[in-house]
Design a protein around this motif. Sequence first.
Motif: not given
Length: 435
Positions: A20, A22, A33, A426
């Motif tokens: 992920y 951000e 993102s 991340y």
Amino acid sequence: MPGQAEELSFSGELSLTARYYEDDGLFFGQPSSGTSYIPEGRFGFRTDLGFAEAEFEVYGRADSRTGSELVDIQKAYLLTGGDRWSVLVGSDIVFWGVAESYNPVNIINQNDNFGRFDETRKLGQPMVNVNYESGALGTFSFYGLFGFREPDLGTTSSRPRFIVVPDDDVAIFEKSSDKIDFAFRNTNTVGIGNGSLDYAVSYFNGTDRTPVFLPGCANRRFPVSVPTCNAVNRSILASYAGLRPGSQLPLAGQVFLNAPLPTQLFLLSGASVGAVPYYQEIEQVGVELAYATGNWVWKFEGAQRFAQNEDYFLGVAGVEYRFNQAFGTPGALTLAAEYTYDDRSNLQPFTVFDDDVFVSARYDFNNRLMSSITLSGLFDMGNGGDVYMLDISSRLTDSTQISFSATQVDFGGFFDPLSLLTRDDYYELKLTYFF
């Protein structure tokens, strides 16, 4: 060593990573993102053929958001030998080094360059490797390396990436990419005082695994012809060869000012202008030292490189201490601190390990699940940029593992190399099944 033939022994792993980001990507074309899903797989087998041992291992992965894919045969070799000698023929991954932060002597294999700024992922290297165990003088290893593995330099969607994506279709080599590289290494362990010293000395002669990125004709478009593109890049290469360390200008500016007027006008036009990877020939002499006494380990590794227009030194020195039964538990706490130094100029390949302090704390629970947690940081003494990393892992069962990692980058200014990663913080959750 080879003996009676045996049946095949299979092993492998399958994993799925959710990464992920951000923030939106810093550069045009990078994903916003969100979460990337990255399936990975590793499969291999080994067997004893009687006259030789055989091992094969293939690795593959894909990224759902960037489209990055890789399938690499990392190991595919035959190994034979006797009591004191062995010969390996095929593809293999060889690790040199003793430091935690990075390994300047580790040059046999090409970097994978996938999604991290470190150099832990490698590609398989075709080779012939001869090893001889001498006894008191240690092990002598000789390498003939066949065929140069070009790294994946990424696309516009890659995270992280450079400002300008290099065009690997126009890569230039100081010598042929098909030439044979050579390497040598001697390793040994000796007792000193109340501890033992592991040492290694090495030599490498061949193509640098990391390219210099030169401004030139790249991503060619009409009306620029192939002969024109090639002529521009030959001119750029001659301009680079004439440079010497000392200028504070960025490399692109130095190349531009040293180029003839027609080449300067081409670069100013902006048509089919981009980053050209240039792989130079180098020689490298390396030293590795690790002295262990009690709970202490003192480490040093350094390399002197001799390149086309500059000789430079890169090295790491550090120490680690292990607390057994830390905090009154069965676990062990290992603290480490290292200093990295590199005196290369901006004529050489990009690095972030030029004047940095690395610290880490790792706690191993010493339980059945092999659980551990590591917190580390890299602090730039020159530009003030910092990188913070957290890694947690544990077995769920004998055949499954879950891990979590996070990377946070705080850059120190516009000229800080870490500024390229300013939006690439991340978090990563990974589930792995072993078989």
